[in-house]
Design a protein around this motif. Structure first.
Motif, PDB file in Angstrom:
ATOM      1  N   HIS A 181      49.271  37.376  45.944  1.00 37.79           N
ATOM      2  CA  HIS A 181      48.782  38.668  45.298  1.00 37.79           C
ATOM      3  C   HIS A 181      49.417  38.816  43.944  1.00 37.79           C
ATOM      4  CE1 HIS A 181      47.617  39.749  49.323  1.00 37.79           C
ATOM      5  NE2 HIS A 181      48.847  40.058  49.778  1.00 37.79           N
ATOM      6  N   HIS A 182      48.406  39.580  43.187  1.00 39.32           N
ATOM      7  CA  HIS A 182      48.742  39.815  41.859  1.00 39.32           C
ATOM      8  C   HIS A 182      48.601  41.273  41.415  1.00 39.32           C
ATOM      9  CE1 HIS A 182      48.853  35.426  41.543  1.00 39.32           C
ATOM     10  NE2 HIS A 182      48.092  35.346  40.565  1.00 39.32           N
ATOM     11  N   HIS A 183      49.390  42.015  42.345  1.00 39.30           N
ATOM     12  CA  HIS A 183      49.371  43.536  42.173  1.00 39.30           C
ATOM     13  C   HIS A 183      50.766  44.070  42.835  1.00 39.30           C
ATOM     14  CE1 HIS A 183      47.899  42.716  46.643  1.00 39.30           C
ATOM     15  NE2 HIS A 183      48.781  43.107  46.864  1.00 39.30           N
ATOM     16  N   SER A 193      36.502  36.230  39.638  1.00 45.01           N
ATOM     17  CA  SER A 193      37.390  36.419  38.689  1.00 45.01           C
ATOM     18  C   SER A 193      36.614  35.782  37.564  1.00 45.01           C
ATOM     19  CB  SER A 193      38.734  35.458  39.009  1.00 45.01           C
ATOM     20  OG  SER A 193      39.525  35.515  37.884  1.00 45.01           O
ATOM     21  N   SER A 219      38.572  34.005  35.467  1.00 42.10           N
ATOM     22  CA  SER A 219      39.685  32.907  35.236  1.00 42.10           C
ATOM     23  C   SER A 219      39.069  31.806  36.127  1.00 42.10           C
ATOM     24  CB  SER A 219      40.921  33.380  35.599  1.00 42.10           C
ATOM     25  OG  SER A 219      41.709  32.179  35.877  1.00 42.10           O
ATOM     26  N   GLN A 248      42.065  30.478  38.231  1.00 43.90           N
ATOM     27  CA  GLN A 248      42.403  31.247  39.433  1.00 43.90           C
ATOM     28  C   GLN A 248      41.311  31.175  40.504  1.00 43.90           C
ATOM     29  OE1 GLN A 248      42.310  35.476  38.228  1.00 43.90           O
ATOM     30  NE2 GLN A 248      44.537  35.556  38.016  1.00 43.90           N
ATOM     31  N   ASN A 262      31.423  37.628  36.147  1.00 44.75           N
ATOM     32  CA  ASN A 262      31.903  38.878  35.343  1.00 44.75           C
ATOM     33  C   ASN A 262      31.720  39.833  36.214  1.00 44.75           C
ATOM     34  OD1 ASN A 262      32.027  41.054  33.925  1.00 44.75           O
ATOM     35  ND2 ASN A 262      30.761  40.361  32.353  1.00 44.75           N
ATOM     36  N   ASN A 294      41.330  45.592  43.158  1.00 39.68           N
ATOM     37  CA  ASN A 294      42.981  45.790  43.590  1.00 39.68           C
ATOM     38  C   ASN A 294      43.544  45.525  41.985  1.00 39.68           C
ATOM     39  OD1 ASN A 294      45.344  46.321  44.398  1.00 39.68           O
ATOM     40  ND2 ASN A 294      45.026  44.979  46.082  1.00 39.68           N
ATOM     41  N   TYR A 348      40.089  46.531  33.099  1.00 42.58           N
ATOM     42  CA  TYR A 348      39.641  45.485  32.287  1.00 42.58           C
ATOM     43  C   TYR A 348      38.359  45.448  31.918  1.00 42.58           C
ATOM     44  CZ  TYR A 348      43.610  42.715  33.310  1.00 42.58           C
ATOM     45  OH  TYR A 348      44.929  42.526  33.644  1.00 42.58           O
TER      46      TYR A 348
HETATM   47  C1  LIG Z   1      45.993  42.162  37.929  1.00 40.14           C
HETATM   48  S1  LIG Z   1      44.740  40.706  38.512  1.00 40.14           S
HETATM   49  C2  LIG Z   1      44.408  41.522  40.232  1.00 40.14           C
HETATM   50  C3  LIG Z   1      44.240  40.220  41.077  1.00 40.14           C
HETATM   51  C4  LIG Z   1      43.625  40.677  42.328  1.00 40.14           C
HETATM   52  N1  LIG Z   1      43.065  41.772  42.791  1.00 40.14           N
HETATM   53  C5  LIG Z   1      45.158  40.878  43.339  1.00 40.14           C
HETATM   54  O1  LIG Z   1      45.292  42.187  43.930  1.00 40.14           O
HETATM   55  O2  LIG Z   1      45.949  39.883  43.526  1.00 40.14           O
HETATM   56  C6  LIG Z   1      43.464  41.356  37.629  1.00 40.14           C
HETATM   57  C7  LIG Z   1      42.221  40.364  37.944  1.00 40.14           C
HETATM   58  O3  LIG Z   1      41.039  40.847  37.313  1.00 40.14           O
HETATM   59  C8  LIG Z   1      40.144  39.604  36.830  1.00 40.14           C
HETATM   60  N2  LIG Z   1      39.102  40.252  35.741  1.00 40.14           N
HETATM   61  C9  LIG Z   1      39.504  40.908  34.535  1.00 40.14           C
HETATM   62  N3  LIG Z   1      38.302  41.149  34.181  1.00 40.14           N
HETATM   63  C10 LIG Z   1      37.252  40.699  35.059  1.00 40.14           C
HETATM   64  C11 LIG Z   1      35.900  40.603  34.792  1.00 40.14           C
HETATM   65  N4  LIG Z   1      35.321  41.138  33.765  1.00 40.14           N
HETATM   66  N5  LIG Z   1      35.362  40.059  35.863  1.00 40.14           N
HETATM   67  C12 LIG Z   1      35.910  39.502  36.857  1.00 40.14           C
HETATM   68  N6  LIG Z   1      37.166  39.414  36.927  1.00 40.14           N
HETATM   69  C13 LIG Z   1      38.039  40.090  35.954  1.00 40.14           C
HETATM   70  C14 LIG Z   1      41.396  38.857  36.240  1.00 40.14           C
HETATM   71  O4  LIG Z   1      40.709  37.343  36.142  1.00 40.14           O
HETATM   72  C15 LIG Z   1      42.190  38.845  37.345  1.00 40.14           C
HETATM   73  O5  LIG Z   1      42.114  38.073  38.449  1.00 40.14           O
END
Ligand SMILES: C[S@@+](CC[C@H](N)C(=O)[O-])C[C@H]1O[C@@H](n2cnc3c(N)ncnc32)[C@H](O)[C@@H]1O
Length: 289
Positions: free
Chosen positions: A46-48, A124, A126, A129, A152, A169, A174
């Motif tokens: 998790h990255h929250h 994502s 990334s 990821q 995207n 989440n 972004y």
């Molecule tokens: C803080 S992390 C949250 C990850 C995940 N939701 C979790 O709870 O573990 C933010 C995520 O948003 C993704 N992200 C940011 N902008 C994005 C976009 N325009 N389209 C898809 N993913 C995006 C990043 O790549 C990253 O994976």
């Protein structure tokens, strides 16, 4: 001269703006122990942030395994947050398809598949990821139903009306919410459910505080005011059914993290912003009409 193959590959590449490329670059390089070591506990990465009361006894006991105790406790709180989000996805059947938008290393998608047995697409921007998350799904033997894609979230290319539920989440900061919710109004089936857990700035404070601006700079994001969520949902056929203020519930997580060797340096900004009322941690669930 552009070849047919080059044209085809350019057509498949998601359209990322220069800003989105900088966010992708951040997440492609990101290897924070607070994200990796917690995931290693049980394979749910998790990255929250976390919610719930902390068991402060983890700070006591032998010094040599203090880190392990804190890691397990922070992970427990992050898992509680993921479960709380899944609690709000409504009825999801094994044949249904759900979208984990901004999926990070994929932990939330695995939680939803484990709970509902459903098909999950995680997206994502990334590549690192996406590759990591696909490897985790394969390792768990759920890659027939859980798939991750480089996409995207503002322009996913998925079919109209194909998702029973969609969630973000901690990933709405972004993107522009008017564009995001227009895409979700298109992607969700009739009466489908949308859920977000997000930090937002508090309209009653005024504009973003110094701490909120610090968080924006740290993560290269743009934290929205609370009001924008409801305005853009109303503009895009998303009718809120639950709003939960999780601010008080996330403060203990941050207090524990600040005392740990995993602190990244942003902890004080979060704690100050939550405590001075400029920043809130919210769950919003909405139905698509
Ligand atoms: C803080 S992390 C949250 C990850 C995940 N939701 C979790 O709870 O573990 C933010 C995520 O948003 C993704 N992200 C940011 N902008 C994005 C976009 N325009 N389209 C898809 N993913 C995006 C990043 O790549 C990253 O994976």
């Amino acid at each position: 001269m552009t070849t047919t193959a080059q044209r085809a590959s350019a057509a498949e590449a998601p359209p990322f703006s220069p800003y989105q490329k900088s966010v992708a670059d951040y997440w492609n390089r990101e290897k924070n122990p607070v994200n990796l070591r917690l995931g290693e506990v049980d394979g749910f990465y998790h990255h929250h942030y976390g919610i719930g009361d902390v068991d402060w006894s983890v700070l006591e006991g032998p010094e040599e395994n203090r880190d392990e105790r804190i890691i397990a406790e922070l992970h427990r709180l992050e898992c509680a947050q993921a479960d709380f989000l899944a609690d709000h996805l409504g009825a999801v059947a094994p044949d249904d398809r759900v979208l984990d938008s901004g999926c990070g290393r994929g932990g939330g998608s695995l939680v939803a598949n484990k709970r509902f047995g459903c098909h999950v697409d995680g997206i994502s921007i990334s590549e690192t990821q996406v590759a990591f998350a696909n490897a985790q799904a394969k390792k768990r033997g759920v890659d027939d139903k859980v798939r991750f894609h480089l996409k995207n979230m503002l322009d996913t290319g998925f079919e109209t009306g194909s998702f029973r539920a969609i969630w973000n989440n901690e990933s709405t900061m972004y993107v522009d919410l008017s564009m995001l919710f227009a895409e979700y109004a298109r992607l969700l089936e009739g009466s489908g459910r949308y859920v977000t857990i997000t930090g937002c700035y508090n309209d009653t404070y005024g504009l973003p505080s110094r701490e909120v601006s610090t968080i924006n700079a740290h993560y290269i994001c743009d934290i929205h005011p609370r009001s924008t969520y409801f305005k853009e949902m109303a503009n895009n056929r998303l009718v809120p059914i639950s709003v939960v203020d999780l601010t008080a519930a996330t403060i203990p997580y941050w207090e524990l993290r600040a005392k740990s060797s995993l602190a990244t340096g942003i902890e004080d900004a979060f704690l100050t912003a939550y405590k001075n009322g400029s920043f809130q941690y919210l769950l919003i669930a909405a139905d698509r009409i």
